[in-house]
Design a protein around this motif. Structure first.
Motif, PDB file in Angstrom:
ATOM      1  N   LYS A  73      -6.647  15.598 -19.952  1.00  0.00           N
ATOM      2  CA  LYS A  73      -6.685  14.325 -19.212  1.00  0.00           C
ATOM      3  C   LYS A  73      -7.547  13.275 -19.926  1.00  0.00           C
ATOM      4  N   ILE A  74      -7.319  13.129 -21.229  1.00  0.00           N
ATOM      5  CA  ILE A  74      -8.136  12.218 -22.030  1.00  0.00           C
ATOM      6  C   ILE A  74      -7.992  10.768 -21.554  1.00  0.00           C
ATOM      7  N   GLU A  75      -6.754  10.353 -21.295  1.00  0.00           N
ATOM      8  CA  GLU A  75      -6.522   8.971 -20.854  1.00  0.00           C
ATOM      9  C   GLU A  75      -7.234   8.692 -19.544  1.00  0.00           C
ATOM     10  N   GLN A  76      -7.138   9.634 -18.619  1.00  0.00           N
ATOM     11  CA  GLN A  76      -7.779   9.467 -17.317  1.00  0.00           C
ATOM     12  C   GLN A  76      -9.291   9.338 -17.470  1.00  0.00           C
ATOM     13  N   ARG A  77      -9.858  10.129 -18.376  1.00  0.00           N
ATOM     14  CA  ARG A  77     -11.308  10.088 -18.587  1.00  0.00           C
ATOM     15  C   ARG A  77     -11.736   8.768 -19.232  1.00  0.00           C
ATOM     16  N   LEU A  78     -10.945   8.281 -20.199  1.00  0.00           N
ATOM     17  CA  LEU A  78     -11.255   6.991 -20.821  1.00  0.00           C
ATOM     18  C   LEU A  78     -11.156   5.858 -19.807  1.00  0.00           C
ATOM     19  N   ASP A  79     -10.107   5.896 -18.981  1.00  0.00           N
ATOM     20  CA  ASP A  79      -9.943   4.874 -17.948  1.00  0.00           C
ATOM     21  C   ASP A  79     -11.121   4.881 -16.980  1.00  0.00           C
ATOM     22  N   ARG A  80     -11.554   6.080 -16.629  1.00  0.00           N
ATOM     23  CA  ARG A  80     -12.683   6.200 -15.700  1.00  0.00           C
ATOM     24  C   ARG A  80     -13.948   5.625 -16.322  1.00  0.00           C
ATOM     25  N   MET A  81     -14.154   5.905 -17.629  1.00  0.00           N
ATOM     26  CA  MET A  81     -15.312   5.335 -18.326  1.00  0.00           C
ATOM     27  C   MET A  81     -15.262   3.818 -18.288  1.00  0.00           C
ATOM     28  N   GLY A  82     -14.056   3.268 -18.545  1.00  0.00           N
ATOM     29  CA  GLY A  82     -13.898   1.820 -18.525  1.00  0.00           C
ATOM     30  C   GLY A  82     -14.153   1.235 -17.153  1.00  0.00           C
ATOM     31  N   GLU A  83     -13.694   1.925 -16.114  1.00  0.00           N
ATOM     32  CA  GLU A  83     -13.877   1.442 -14.747  1.00  0.00           C
ATOM     33  C   GLU A  83     -15.346   1.487 -14.328  1.00  0.00           C
ATOM     34  N   VAL A  84     -16.043   2.557 -14.725  1.00  0.00           N
ATOM     35  CA  VAL A  84     -17.475   2.666 -14.410  1.00  0.00           C
ATOM     36  C   VAL A  84     -18.252   1.553 -15.111  1.00  0.00           C
ATOM     37  N   ALA A  85     -17.933   1.333 -16.393  1.00  0.00           N
ATOM     38  CA  ALA A  85     -18.601   0.267 -17.142  1.00  0.00           C
ATOM     39  C   ALA A  85     -18.282  -1.097 -16.556  1.00  0.00           C
ATOM     40  N   GLN A  86     -17.040  -1.275 -16.113  1.00  0.00           N
ATOM     41  CA  GLN A  86     -16.650  -2.550 -15.519  1.00  0.00           C
ATOM     42  C   GLN A  86     -17.463  -2.829 -14.258  1.00  0.00           C
ATOM     43  N   SER A  87     -17.659  -1.803 -13.440  1.00  0.00           N
ATOM     44  CA  SER A  87     -18.417  -1.983 -12.197  1.00  0.00           C
ATOM     45  C   SER A  87     -19.878  -2.327 -12.460  1.00  0.00           C
ATOM     46  N   LYS A  88     -20.379  -1.881 -13.628  1.00  0.00           N
ATOM     47  CA  LYS A  88     -21.794  -2.107 -13.928  1.00  0.00           C
ATOM     48  C   LYS A  88     -22.053  -3.391 -14.721  1.00  0.00           C
ATOM     49  N   PHE A  89     -21.125  -3.713 -15.641  1.00  0.00           N
ATOM     50  CA  PHE A  89     -21.403  -4.793 -16.590  1.00  0.00           C
ATOM     51  C   PHE A  89     -20.493  -6.010 -16.451  1.00  0.00           C
ATOM     52  N   ALA A  90     -19.338  -5.851 -15.816  1.00  0.00           N
ATOM     53  CA  ALA A  90     -18.370  -6.946 -15.792  1.00  0.00           C
ATOM     54  C   ALA A  90     -18.350  -7.631 -14.429  1.00  0.00           C
ATOM     55  N   GLY A  91     -17.862  -8.866 -14.447  1.00  0.00           N
ATOM     56  CA  GLY A  91     -17.740  -9.622 -13.215  1.00  0.00           C
ATOM     57  C   GLY A  91     -16.454  -9.288 -12.492  1.00  0.00           C
ATOM     58  N   GLU A  92     -16.289  -9.853 -11.321  1.00  0.00           N
ATOM     59  CA  GLU A  92     -15.102  -9.605 -10.506  1.00  0.00           C
ATOM     60  C   GLU A  92     -13.823 -10.050 -11.200  1.00  0.00           C
ATOM     61  N   GLY A  93     -13.920 -11.081 -12.031  1.00  0.00           N
ATOM     62  CA  GLY A  93     -12.717 -11.639 -12.642  1.00  0.00           C
ATOM     63  C   GLY A  93     -12.250 -10.915 -13.889  1.00  0.00           C
ATOM     64  N   ASP A  94     -13.006  -9.938 -14.359  1.00  0.00           N
ATOM     65  CA  ASP A  94     -12.646  -9.242 -15.596  1.00  0.00           C
ATOM     66  C   ASP A  94     -11.702  -8.085 -15.305  1.00  0.00           C
ATOM     67  N   SER A  95     -10.462  -8.425 -14.905  1.00  0.00           N
ATOM     68  CA  SER A  95      -9.489  -7.406 -14.518  1.00  0.00           C
ATOM     69  C   SER A  95      -8.985  -6.606 -15.708  1.00  0.00           C
ATOM     70  N   ARG A  96      -9.169  -7.115 -16.936  1.00  0.00           N
ATOM     71  CA  ARG A  96      -8.653  -6.426 -18.122  1.00  0.00           C
ATOM     72  C   ARG A  96      -9.752  -5.694 -18.881  1.00  0.00           C
ATOM     73  N   PHE A  97     -10.892  -5.501 -18.231  1.00  0.00           N
ATOM     74  CA  PHE A  97     -12.025  -4.842 -18.892  1.00  0.00           C
ATOM     75  C   PHE A  97     -11.639  -3.455 -19.387  1.00  0.00           C
ATOM     76  N   SER A  98     -11.116  -2.630 -18.475  1.00  0.00           N
ATOM     77  CA  SER A  98     -10.755  -1.258 -18.826  1.00  0.00           C
ATOM     78  C   SER A  98      -9.651  -1.228 -19.873  1.00  0.00           C
ATOM     79  N   GLU A  99      -8.671  -2.120 -19.735  1.00  0.00           N
ATOM     80  CA  GLU A  99      -7.586  -2.189 -20.715  1.00  0.00           C
ATOM     81  C   GLU A  99      -8.121  -2.537 -22.097  1.00  0.00           C
TER      82      GLU A  99
END
Length: 234
Positions: A73-99
């Motif tokens: 589940k490598i993709e799922q784990r990378l996506d989760r990392m991106g989502e966690v980082a987005q919640s900590k470092f990105a604003g509400e409008g950064d919908s493409r952070f994980s991508e």
């Protein structure tokens, strides 16, 4: 190891510059830039993929690598990392952070320059290949970050771990990486880059889980020696 650090720094500087430019570029222009970049990614992938001298090696590597990557589940784990980082470092409008994080991570880590450059850095201390790669990654990170946001900068973390790991293990894995093996690894990586470009263009009905195909890049290391051993047996 200085080549690994230079590469990470290039992504950081390029990403910050891209973010600075992002505010002055409208969504319409960011979209067309993203599409143009996706076409360039497709071209890079095609050029590398057609270098294969053993199509069966590519097919077997992709099939076995897909099974391993899906199980892990490598993709799922990378996506989760991106989502966690987005919640900590990105604003509400950064919908493409994980991508941006996943796309940049895959593009910077897949390819012969990442492997060969890291091996050179570990075996001889020569970081010239990684420095040349740094120039390419730095320029592309400007474009990626301007289109996809700060997630691109975060890609320097897995990039540093990946290239640094290869450099540290160079004395162990270097002897098994013949020119033929590296060529097939590059071809498999090129095929994955093609899939990455297709995802960026949303050209397929179902998104290709490129990260789950990542193990395929390393299977030529096993396939070619085993194949040669079988040939010699008969």
């Amino acid at each position: 190891m200085y080549g690994v650090l230079v590469n990470a720094a290039a992504v950081l500087v390029g990403g910050l510059l891209g973010l600075a430019l992002r505010g002055g570029i409208s969504a319409r222009f960011r979209n067309i830039v993203s599409q143009g970049l996706a076409l360039c990614v497709l071209l890079i992938g095609i050029i590398n993929a057609i270098k294969t001298a053993d199509m069966l090696c590519v097919i077997v590597s992709v099939v076995v690598g897909a099974l391993v990557g899906e199980a892990l589940k490598i993709e799922q784990r990378l996506d989760r990392m991106g989502e966690v980082a987005q919640s900590k470092f990105a604003g509400e409008g950064d919908s493409r952070f994980s991508e941006g994080f996943v796309t940049a991570t895959l593009l910077y880590c897949i390819g012969a320059m990442a492997v060969v450059g890291s091996l050179q850095a570990g075996l001889t201390g020569d970081g010239s290949t990684l420095i040349a790669k740094s120039t390419l990654d730095g320029v592309s990170s400007v474009i990626f970050a301007s289109a996809m946001g700060p997630g691109v900068i975060l890609s320097l973390v897995p990039l540093t771990i990946y290239q640094g790991g290869i450099a540290l293990l160079a004395n162990v894995i270097g002897p098994v990486l013949s020119d033929a093996v590296i060529n097939e690894m590059s071809a498999v990586g090129g095929l994955l880059i093609v899939a990455l470009g297709m995802n960026m263009l949303e050209a397929t009905k179902t998104r290709v889980r490129v990260a789950n195909l990542l193990p395929a890049i390393f299977f030529p290391i096993i396939y070619l020696p085993v194949y040669q051993w079988i040939i010699n047996m008969f």
